[in-house]
Structures are given as C-alpha cells and as structure tokens.
Design an enzyme around this catalytic site. Structure first.
Site, PDB file in Angstrom:
ATOM      1  NE  ARG A  60     151.319 -55.099  26.170  1.00  0.00           N
ATOM      2  CZ  ARG A  60     152.474 -54.905  26.820  1.00  0.00           C
ATOM      3  NH1 ARG A  60     152.793 -53.732  27.294  1.00  0.00           N
ATOM      4  NH2 ARG A  60     153.320 -55.902  26.961  1.00  0.00           N
ATOM      5  CE1 TYR A 113     128.359 -43.317  27.147  1.00  0.00           C
ATOM      6  CE2 TYR A 113     130.066 -44.348  28.473  1.00  0.00           C
ATOM      7  CZ  TYR A 113     129.125 -44.419  27.462  1.00  0.00           C
ATOM      8  OH  TYR A 113     128.963 -45.599  26.785  1.00  0.00           O
ATOM      9  CG  ASP A 185     133.762 -37.227  27.311  1.00  0.00           C
ATOM     10  OD1 ASP A 185     133.778 -36.988  26.093  1.00  0.00           O
ATOM     11  OD2 ASP A 185     133.366 -38.314  27.784  1.00  0.00           O
ATOM     12  CE  LYS A 210     129.720 -43.593  21.799  1.00  0.00           C
ATOM     13  NZ  LYS A 210     129.808 -42.938  23.092  1.00  0.00           N
TER      14      LYS A 210
HETATM   15  C1  LIG Z   1     130.323 -43.323  24.295  1.00  0.00           C
HETATM   16  C2  LIG Z   1     130.902 -42.338  25.195  1.00  0.00           C
HETATM   17  C3  LIG Z   1     131.984 -42.674  26.032  1.00  0.00           C
HETATM   18  C4  LIG Z   1     132.564 -44.070  26.073  1.00  0.00           C
HETATM   19  O1  LIG Z   1     133.161 -44.418  24.855  1.00  0.00           O
HETATM   20  P1  LIG Z   1     133.364 -45.933  24.379  1.00  0.00           P
HETATM   21  O2  LIG Z   1     134.167 -45.766  23.131  1.00  0.00           O
HETATM   22  O3  LIG Z   1     132.021 -46.527  24.160  1.00  0.00           O
HETATM   23  O4  LIG Z   1     134.112 -46.633  25.462  1.00  0.00           O
HETATM   24  C5  LIG Z   1     132.500 -41.680  26.831  1.00  0.00           C
HETATM   25  N1  LIG Z   1     131.991 -40.438  26.848  1.00  0.00           N
HETATM   26  C6  LIG Z   1     130.954 -40.086  26.073  1.00  0.00           C
HETATM   27  C7  LIG Z   1     130.418 -38.701  26.135  1.00  0.00           C
HETATM   28  C8  LIG Z   1     130.369 -41.021  25.216  1.00  0.00           C
HETATM   29  O5  LIG Z   1     129.323 -40.671  24.459  1.00  0.00           O
END
Ligand SMILES: *Cc1c(COP(=O)(O)O)cnc(C)c1O
Length: 394
Positions: A60, A113, A185, A210
């Site tokens: 963990r 997001y 982000d 992504k």
């Molecule tokens: C998809 C996404 C998230 C969240 O990510 P997850 O892996 O689905 O929790 C955060 N920020 C952006 C810009 C995203 O496209």
C-alpha cells in the site's frame, strides 16, 4: 550516461529501469504482486521502516513496479519527486486534502475537469475551504482573485472539452507573490507537449489513465514536484489507501515506452483534422489550441511544444445532429475517454459534463452540439475521410 541530458523520448523508454541486476537480469520490469516484503534482520527492517535504508515493507505504501512508473514520470516532468495514485481523481483529491486546512482559500478556474470541479464545489466547502472559480480565459480576473490571497492556485490547461489555454508562467508568478502552492493538471498536454514545473509551478498532476497509459486499459494518477510537497501527498495517500495497483503500474510503464511516438503522431493528426473541420461547411466552429483562430493560440505556442491530440467542434445543428453524426464514425469509439491509441469521440452532455444541466453547459460555453474528439494514432487520411463521410450525410 552521456553528458548531454537525454531527451524526453529516451527518458520515456529508459528512465527508472537501471536496477536490472535486482530483477535477475530480466530486461522488462517485473510486476511485483507481493503485498509484503520479508526481513530476517529486525534492525535492518526497522531501518527500512524509518527510511534509513531503501526497501519495501508493504505494497500500500511502496512497491518495486510502482516505483519504476513514478521514476519515469519524475524524470519526464523534470521533478525532484513523484508519487502515484489509483486514479487521476485520487491524485487530485489526495493532493488537495494533503495540502489544505480548514479556513484555507483556493483559486481555480471554471473549466477544470468535472470531478475536480466537484471537489471544489461539493467536498472542500464541508471542510470550510472555499474555492473561487474564475472565468478560465480572464487572466486579469484570475490575478485579482489570487492577489486577495490563497493557499493553492489550481490550474488546468488545455481544458476539457473546450480546449481553453491558461498562461502557466504568468499565473504561477502571481500565485507565488502571495505564497500560494501552484498546481497544474497536465493530463491533456502530457509531459511531451508541456512541462509545467519548468514554467514555474510547484506541482503537476496527471490522470495517467489517459495519454500516459495510452491504451485505455488501466486507471492511474501521478503527482510530480518538490520533495517536500510530494511527500505530504504521499503521506496522505499511504494512509488513505488510494494506491496504484502494480499491474496498472506495469501497463503505464509499457504505455510510456511509446509516449513520445504516440503524442507526436496525435499532435500531427489533431492539427490536420482541426484544419479540415475548420474549413468544413457542416461544422460551425472548432476549438483547438493549434489553430491561429484559437483565442489563446499565442500562449499555447509559448508553453506547448505540440498542441495535443484533443479538440472539440460543434455542428451546424442541435443535439439530434450529434446523435446522427457520431454513430456514423467508423474509426472512433463513442465513449467517455480521451488519449488512447484509438480515436475517441463523444458529446460533453454524456461525458465530461454529464452532471450539469443544459443551461449550465450553455453558461459554460458548451453548445449541445459540441463533440469532443480525441485523435488516435490511425493514419490521418483515414480519419479525415471518416469524418468527411459522416459529415456529408448531415
Ligand atoms: C480524466 C481526467 C481526470 C480524472 O482522471 P481519472 O483517472 O479518470 O480519475 C482528471 N483530469 C483530467 C484533465 C482528466 O481528463
């Protein structure tokens, strides 16, 4: 290692993989599924627990496969430290919960997001933490809010789904003038196109789900930045338990090997597709930072090495036109995702902005006929022909 710093494409392949002897000379990173690690020497075990000796105790907290993924991301973002999470949302929420205290103030933008937006509007207020969500493209207004004082300045660029771009250098400077921790982000840009830390931010977060993984088969998140701040987020995650699974870490490592190749191709494909759509009579408008017509193309040019694989466009019509158009695409998953090797398309109404009303979407500048399009690595001529055929039926 040569004296010249290796480029990103090389780091994506090799970074974090120096420990071949420890893996019985396996050339590929093993997936260590073991939950715990055994010690015969209690003193040595104790030293590992205290961090005096390197080693793992319980997965963990840390795990050898997960370590390699974090090290690759650390080097790709040019960071002092990196830590990982079970999802992108875990990376974002754990980081915010680790850094903020009741009474703190956050400044951010309206176009983050959807999940991030909910942290700001639903969960942080319960801890008596207020977030000022500024109009994303109004840099002066954002600076005014920052100047009132904030603990965290949280940015995202380019945004999802309207591909707005914010000036990282400019806002990071404003944030630091009031002593704020500046977070970006970087999911949509990826480290291949933008390195926010080099532009002056303190932290960078990714949904590794992504582009980092790139194959839409594993969830993950990562945080890179200064050792001090990353350790705070790690300490929070270690106890709250949003740990990246070793198998997911392995899939991320494998995905990262081709990151530079994929992003270069997706940048190229998206640029050509955006130009094609822009000139198509059935398309009203296209949002893509690489187009000269984009409101912040100059900022994008300054801070992005490539303009990314994602765009959105809206049809000359209403939601019915979207419903007719999307199923006609042969080379696109119609799904709520972005960044994989396959092209993915979908309307914000059922993806990024499913939880808000049509009126709210309109207020956010998201027309009902908007389509988010994440260009894959297919041959661009096939993608354009596919779009052309689907559009000509409208
Ligand atoms: C998809 C996404 C998230 C969240 O990510 P997850 O892996 O689905 O929790 C955060 N920020 C952006 C810009 C995203 O496209």
């Amino acid at each position: 290692m040569t004296d010249k710093k290796p480029r990103l494409g090389t780091l994506a392949v090799w970074a974090g993989e120096e420990n071949k002897d420890g893996w019985q000379r396996a050339t590929q990173v093993p997936v260590v599924h073991s939950v715990s690690y055994g010690y015969d020497d209690m003193d040595y075990w104790y030293d590992v627990a205290l961090g005096k000796e390197a080693g793992h105790i319980y997965s963990r907290n840390t795990n050898p496969t997960v370590d390699v993924f974090e090290e690759k991301m650390r080097q790709l973002e040019g960071a002092e430290a990196a830590t990982s999470f079970s999802t992108g949302m875990a990376a974002i929420s754990n980081t915010l919960y680790a850094l903020l205290e009741p009474g703190d103030r956050v400044v951010s933008i309206k176009d983050t997001y959807g999940g991030t937006n909910e942290i700001f509007t639903r969960f942080l207020p319960r801890l008596n933490i207020e977030t000022e969500l500024c109009s994303t493209t109004d840099h002066e207004a954002i600076e005014v809010e920052i100047a009132k004082g904030c603990t965290v300045l949280y940015l995202e660029t380019p945004t999802n789904p309207t591909l707005k771009v914010v000036d990282i250098t400019r806002l990071a400077k404003a944030g630091h003038e009031v002593g704020a921790i500046v977070i970006v982000d970087n999911t949509v840009a990826t480290p291949i196109n933008t390195n926010p830390l080099a532009l002056g931010t303190d932290l960078v977060v990714h949904s590794a789900t992504k582009y980092i993984g790139g194959h839409a088969d594993a969830l993950g998140g990562v945080l890179c930045g200064s050792k001090e701040l990353v350790e705070k987020a790690f300490a929070y995650r270690e106890i709250n338990g949003a740990t990246l699974h070793p198998m997911a870490a392995y899939l991320m490592i494998r995905g990262l090997k081709t990151l530079a190749l994929r992003i270069e191709r997706q940048n190229e494909n998206a640029m050509r597709i955006a130009r094609f759509l822009k000139s198509h009579p059935a398309v009203q408008d296209v949002f893509y930072p690489g187009l000269e017509s984009h409101g912040h193309h100059e900022i994008a040019k300054k801070q992005m090495r490539g303009f990314g694989g994602m765009m959105s466009f809206f049809l000359d019509g209403d939601f019915d036109a979207v419903c007719e158009f999307l199923p006609r695409l042969k080379y696109a998953h119609i799904a709520a995702n972005l960044g994989p090797v396959e092209t993915v398309a979908g309307p914000p109404r059922t993806t990024s902005h499913v939880e808000v009303t049509a009126e709210q979407r309109a207020a956010m500048g998201i027309p009902e006929s908007l389509i988010r399009y994440s260009a894959g690595i297919e041959h661009v001529d096939d993608l354009i022909a596919d779009l052309d055929a689907a559009l000509s039926m409208l």
